[in-house]
Scaffold this motif. Structure first.
Motif, PDB file in Angstrom:
ATOM      1  N   TRP A  40      -2.825  -2.687  -5.761  1.00 37.64           N
ATOM      2  CA  TRP A  40      -3.782  -2.003  -4.878  1.00 37.64           C
ATOM      3  C   TRP A  40      -4.891  -2.957  -4.428  1.00 37.64           C
ATOM      4  CZ3 TRP A  40      -3.291   2.397  -2.389  1.00 37.64           C
ATOM      5  CH2 TRP A  40      -4.414   2.925  -1.743  1.00 37.64           C
ATOM      6  N   CYS A  76       2.070   1.733  -3.526  1.00 37.62           N
ATOM      7  CA  CYS A  76       0.986   2.266  -4.356  1.00 37.62           C
ATOM      8  C   CYS A  76       0.706   3.726  -4.035  1.00 37.62           C
ATOM      9  CB  CYS A  76      -0.280   1.433  -4.160  1.00 37.62           C
ATOM     10  SG  CYS A  76      -0.181  -0.244  -4.822  1.00 37.62           S
ATOM     11  N   SER A  77       0.819   4.092  -2.768  1.00 38.21           N
ATOM     12  CA  SER A  77       0.584   5.490  -2.386  1.00 38.21           C
ATOM     13  C   SER A  77       1.607   6.412  -3.026  1.00 38.21           C
ATOM     14  CB  SER A  77       0.639   5.639  -0.856  1.00 38.21           C
ATOM     15  OG  SER A  77      -0.443   4.973  -0.242  1.00 38.21           O
ATOM     16  N   ARG A 119       0.826  -1.206   0.000  1.00 43.38           N
ATOM     17  CA  ARG A 119       0.000   0.000   0.000  1.00 43.38           C
ATOM     18  C   ARG A 119       0.865   1.262   0.000  1.00 43.38           C
ATOM     19  NH1 ARG A 119      -4.794   0.129   4.206  1.00 43.38           N
ATOM     20  NH2 ARG A 119      -3.277   0.940   5.697  1.00 43.38           N
ATOM     21  N   GLU A 174      -1.032   8.198  -5.165  1.00 45.34           N
ATOM     22  CA  GLU A 174      -1.674   9.297  -4.435  1.00 45.34           C
ATOM     23  C   GLU A 174      -0.932   9.572  -3.133  1.00 45.34           C
ATOM     24  OE1 GLU A 174      -5.687   8.204  -3.432  1.00 45.34           O
ATOM     25  OE2 GLU A 174      -5.023   6.480  -2.271  1.00 45.34           O
ATOM     26  N   TYR A 175       0.087  10.366  -3.174  1.00 46.04           N
ATOM     27  CA  TYR A 175       0.874  10.688  -1.981  1.00 46.04           C
ATOM     28  C   TYR A 175       0.093  11.676  -1.105  1.00 46.04           C
ATOM     29  CZ  TYR A 175       4.830  11.995   0.925  1.00 46.04           C
ATOM     30  OH  TYR A 175       5.652  12.213   1.993  1.00 46.04           O
ATOM     31  N   ASP A 176      -0.185  11.288   0.158  1.00 43.20           N
ATOM     32  CA  ASP A 176      -0.913  12.170   1.075  1.00 43.20           C
ATOM     33  C   ASP A 176      -0.623  11.759   2.511  1.00 43.20           C
ATOM     34  OD1 ASP A 176      -2.361   9.834   1.334  1.00 43.20           O
ATOM     35  OD2 ASP A 176      -4.086  10.546   0.174  1.00 43.20           O
ATOM     36  N   HIS A 222      -2.093   9.703   4.368  1.00 40.72           N
ATOM     37  CA  HIS A 222      -2.186   8.247   4.548  1.00 40.72           C
ATOM     38  C   HIS A 222      -0.835   7.593   4.288  1.00 40.72           C
ATOM     39  CE1 HIS A 222      -6.511   8.744   4.768  1.00 40.72           C
ATOM     40  NE2 HIS A 222      -6.485   9.393   3.617  1.00 40.72           N
ATOM     41  N   THR A 223      -0.071   8.136   3.353  1.00 42.33           N
ATOM     42  CA  THR A 223       1.251   7.601   3.046  1.00 42.33           C
ATOM     43  C   THR A 223       2.165   7.703   4.265  1.00 42.33           C
ATOM     44  OG1 THR A 223       0.952   8.391   0.776  1.00 42.33           O
ATOM     45  CG2 THR A 223       3.163   7.689   1.406  1.00 42.33           C
ATOM     46  N   ASP A 271       0.956   5.201   6.985  1.00 39.64           N
ATOM     47  CA  ASP A 271       1.306   3.831   6.585  1.00 39.64           C
ATOM     48  C   ASP A 271       2.804   3.591   6.761  1.00 39.64           C
ATOM     49  OD1 ASP A 271      -1.209   2.929   5.987  1.00 39.64           O
ATOM     50  OD2 ASP A 271      -1.067   3.302   3.841  1.00 39.64           O
TER      51      ASP A 271
END
Length: 279
Positions: A173, A100-101, A97, A105-107, A109-110, A113
């Motif tokens: 993903w 994949c981030s 994950r 989609e780097y944010d 949540h990255t 995680d």
């Protein structure tokens, strides 16, 4: 004095409620649990304006759970009660994950995680490369990680996102979504075999249950609010339905344990005892 004696005989209302629930048949207890979950969902619906916050809270709960494990390892110098197989599965889905981030989609949540992955790898290190490995109860950790990992990988090729990203990224993903849903299964089987759950392990698994519930609540509340995109997505293919099913599955996998966890503390014992058929 008479009034004091009378007050001494008054039942604690919380104890009375707990005893009443305990005396109900299993079907009634299940119904009460579902009702309680629905009431909690409605509370979140009315109090949390941005439901994406629930995803962040879910990841924070997971990180706190790992933090409790780290505290246990430092204080007790023991990994008794922990499933190495579940930790390997957790590290795998977090690593995929995280990859994949970075790619998709780097944010925030990255970042979360990444922190949780580092903490999980530290637990794996303690269980495999330090003196604490001698306390690992391998004979009770029966579900090998590849028994869970391989079916999730195969399913990822069947049901995956239909976005514009590279094919391999979409498969990865889907794989981490499915693997997250069942990664705790070896831990639950190990606890079922032991019957009595070590205190810090119980805290960790309860934190996972809370994390799964918050993540599932995010999707359910989006649907309740009539999110047009989600309703259209659910009818547009297998992947959206599989995502929702994965969220529900991982919540219900942990629901029984969370019930016995809360029950043990409501009774004042703090010792989680699991019956034979919990998993």
């Amino acid at each position: 004095m008479g009034s004091d004696d009378t007050l001494g005989k008054v039942k604690d209302p919380l104890v009375a409620v707990v005893q009443w629930v305990k005396s109900r048949p299993p079907r009634t207890k299940t119904g009460l649990g579902v009702l309680g979950a629905l009431l909690l969902l409605l509370t979140l619906w009315r109090t949390v304006k941005d439901h994406d916050t629930l995803f962040v809270l879910a990841e924070v709960a997971h990180f706190i759970g790992i933090g409790l494990l780290g505290y246990k390892l430092q204080k007790k110098k023991s990994v008794a009660g922990l499933s190495l197989q579940s930790q390997l599965l957790t590290a795998t889905f977090l690593a995929v994950r995280l990859f994949c981030s970075f790619m998709m989609e780097y944010d925030i949540h990255t970042v979360l995680d990444g922190l949780t992955l580092i903490a999980t790898l530290a637990v794996v290190y303690c269980m495999t490369a330090t003196d604490m490995r001698l306390t690992y109860q391998k004979e009770q950790d029966m579900i090998k990680f590849y028994y869970v990992l391989v079916p999730c990988a195969l399913l990822a090729f069947i049901a995956k996102p239909s976005t514009s990203h590279l094919y391999l990224f979409r498969v990865f993903w889907a794989f981490c979504v499915y693997l997250e849903a069942v990664s705790v299964y070896p831990q639950l089987r190990m606890m079922q075999k032991a019957k009595v759950v070590e205190r810090f392990t119980a805290h960790y698994v309860f934190a996972l249950g809370l994390s799964r519930f918050l993540s599932c609540a995010h999707w359910i509340l989006q649907i309740l609010e009539g999110n047009r995109y989600l309703w259209q997505a659910l009818g547009s293919g297998l992947w959206p339905a599989m995502v929702l099913a994965s969220e529900v599955v991982q919540t219900f996998i942990l629901a029984d344990f969370c019930y016995y966890y809360v029950k043990s503390y409501a009774e004042g014992s703090g010792i989680v005892r699991l019956p034979a058929g919990i998993v």
